[in-house]
Design an enzyme around this catalytic site. Structure first.
Site, short mmCIF file in Angstrom:
data_model
loop_
_atom_site.label_atom_id
_atom_site.label_comp_id
_atom_site.label_asym_id
_atom_site.label_seq_id
_atom_site.Cartn_x
_atom_site.Cartn_y
_atom_site.Cartn_z
CE LYS A 175 -2.36 3.21 2.36
NZ LYS A 175 -2.13 4.08 1.56
CB CYS A 284 12.60 10.29 8.24
SG CYS A 284 13.93 9.44 6.17
CD GLU A 385 9.12 13.89 11.39
OE1 GLU A 385 7.87 13.37 11.88
OE2 GLU A 385 10.74 13.42 10.84
#
Ligand code: NAP
Length: 498
Positions: A175, A284, A385
């Site tokens: 997915k 990231c 973040e």
């Protein structure tokens, strides 16, 4: 007319059982529809798992070098299609062509690595404590792998997962992120063209809450490999943990770059510009915290602002552009909210801070490169973040303070130090709490044959990349072969203390 895309299940391109669809649009120009995709649900995932189950034994029975040969061929096809894939990816997720070419190249590198690994997959051979007995290990596939990926590396991250899963003999249900389903579909097409048999790779498009949840909770999926936010990662760990599945989580980061007063400042400047504003800060491993040694604090900030304000914002297909849009409107609003939070917390904004709407950019989700100085460790913009082009700058009194600031985070993915003092560099490698440390290089730049992953809330202890990822998708079998012709009892027949 926008292109129509489908799920690929059991060797056929099919719509969602419900017939529902969703559109995928270009973040640089919201009027442009990239494609229309099936909005799938649980029943589609269940069909994909059935197909994967049916195909798995036959696929696993092939000699590993034969599977590797198919993956090598996929690498060759990707080389041929590199430029076209990079352009699609730029239209789909916004980052500049230079970077999407790099993303596709990482997919190619991963495929070629697996091609070679197919003739290695070394186990361990070790002496037994008993006579006429040998012991060694082999690696077996888990069975069916559920792969759930984010949008920021739409080719590289799916390859990091799908390629080793397939090499080991797993079949997959994949997915991709709802923001980048087209690039993911091209990867599946490449696998088919390379010769992956039907049922071995299945792709199911749709939302995390429907398709993702159905994958993580399906009892026949033995291993889940997920890259995305810590919030969703924690939810996956909960579901998969209860069901005793193997689960690998690659999550968020809040990566620091330290610059000491003895550093090559020009080099450190190039590093932070690339680390903080490359991929519009949506990596990231993006540099989101810059920790500057006090003696160079003012000077370096001046140099940084001077260069950052020259970055050209625009559509990533234009080769002269340095920074593309952020992925979607929701993400843009979240970043703008963080900018407000930073101001309210007392950090000093010295560059950017606004949505960018010049010319054609008014049609997309662009944000100016943004820099806050005098950021304190207790502030949310230091800790959380943001995943956008926002850099927080903090002053460090000395080396120890710089390390303390860098480690003041719940995340621990990447880290970097710029210094010409070998002692400080080596000490930083030892002390920085992160899965990756760069010396005199930015926080970004992973290579596919090295372990990738982080400590603390960045993951659950696994590493992708190189040979390490094979631990995720494989089950180690320990083999004892006794050719003594009699019953021998370990620990009982051999008391080595006697
Ligand atoms: P995200 O919102 O966590 O989504 C990641 C994937 O999970 C998407 O495919 C998403 O589907 C799916 N998902 C959402 N809810 C789910 C659920 N309940 N169950 C199962 N799957 C679900 O993250 P993102 O916004 O795409 O990516 C940004 C994050 O990824 C950042 O935190 C970044 O640091 C992290 N990241 C980490 C690494 C690493 O290797 N450490 C690399 C890249 C990115 P939809 O797209 O349909 O929502």
């Amino acid at each position: 007319m926008a292109e129509r895309y489908y799920n690929y299940i059991d060797g056929e391109w099919v719509d969602a059982v419900s017939g529902e669809t969703f559109e995928n649009r270009n973040p640089a120009n919201w009027d442009e529809v990239i494609g229309v995709f099936p909005s799938s649900g649980k029943e589609d995932v269940y069909r994909a798992v059935e197909a994967a189950k049916k195909a798995q034994k036959e696929w696993a029975s092939l000699p590993v070098p034969e599977r590797a040969k198919i993956l090598g061929k996929a690498g060759d096809i990707m080389v041929e299609r590199k430029e076209e894939l990079a352009k699609l990816e730029t239209r789909e997720m916004g980052k500049i062509l230079k970077e999407t070419r790099g993303d596709v190249q990482e997919g190619i590198d991963t495929l070629y690595y697996a091609f070679g690994e197919g003739r290695r997959l070394f186990g361990v051979t070790t002496p037994s404590e008993l006579r006429d007995k040998i012991a060694y290990t082999i690696v077996k596939p888990v069975g069916i792998a559920g792969l759930i990926t984010p949008w920021n590396f739409p080719m590289a991250i799916p390859c990091w997962k799908m390629v080793p899963a397939l090499l080991l003999g797993n079949t997959v249900v994949f997915k991709p992120a709802s923001d980048t389903p087209a690039t993911a579909t091209e990867l599946v097409k490449i696998m088919i063209e390379a010769g992956v048999p039907k049922g071995v790779v299945n792709i199911v498009h749709g939302t995390g809450s429907r398709v993702g949840e159905a994958i993580i909770s399906h009892p026949d999926i033995g291993v889940i490999s997920f890259t995305g936010s810590s919030a969703i990662g924690s939810r996956i760990a909960e579901v998969a943990g209860k069901m005793l599945k193997k689960v690998s989580l690659e999550l968020g980061g809040k990566n620091p770059q330290i610059v000491m007063d003895d550093a090559d400042l020009e080099l450190a400047l190039e590093g932070v510009l690339w680390g903080a504003f490359g991929t519009t800060g949506q990596r990231c491993t993006a540099t989101s915290r810059l920790i500057l040694h006090e003696p160079i604090y003012d000077k370096f900030i001046e140099m940084l602002v001077e260069r950052a304000k020259q970055l050209k914002i625009g559509n990533g297909l234009d080769e002269s552009v340095d920074m593309g849009p952020v992925i979607n409107e929701g993400q843009m609003n979240k970043i703008l909210e963080y900018i407000e939070i930073g101001k309210n917390e007392g950090a000093k904004p010295i560059l950017g801070g606004k949505r960018y709407t010049e010319g054609e950019c008014s049609k997309g989700w662009f944000i100016e490169p943004t820099i806050f100085i005098d950021v304190q460790p207790e502030m949310r913009i230091f800790q959380e973040e943001i995943f956008g082009p926002v850099l927080s700058v903090t002053k460090a009194k000395d080396f120890d303070h710089a390390i303390e600031l860098a480690n003041n985070s719940t995340y621990g993915l990447s880290s970097s130090i710029y210094t010409t003092d070998l002692r400080k560099a080596m000490k930083a490698i030892e002390l920085l709490e992160a899965g990756i440390t760069y010396v005199n290089a930015p926080t970004i730049g992973a290579e596919c044959h090295l372990p990738f992953g982080g400590v603390k809330n960045t993951g659950n202890g696994h590493r992708e990349g190189g040979k390490w990822v094979y631990e995720i998708f494989g089950e180690i079998k320990t083999v004892y072969v006794d050719y003594s012709g009699k019953l021998q009892k370990a620990q009982i027949d051999t008391d080595l203390n006697k």
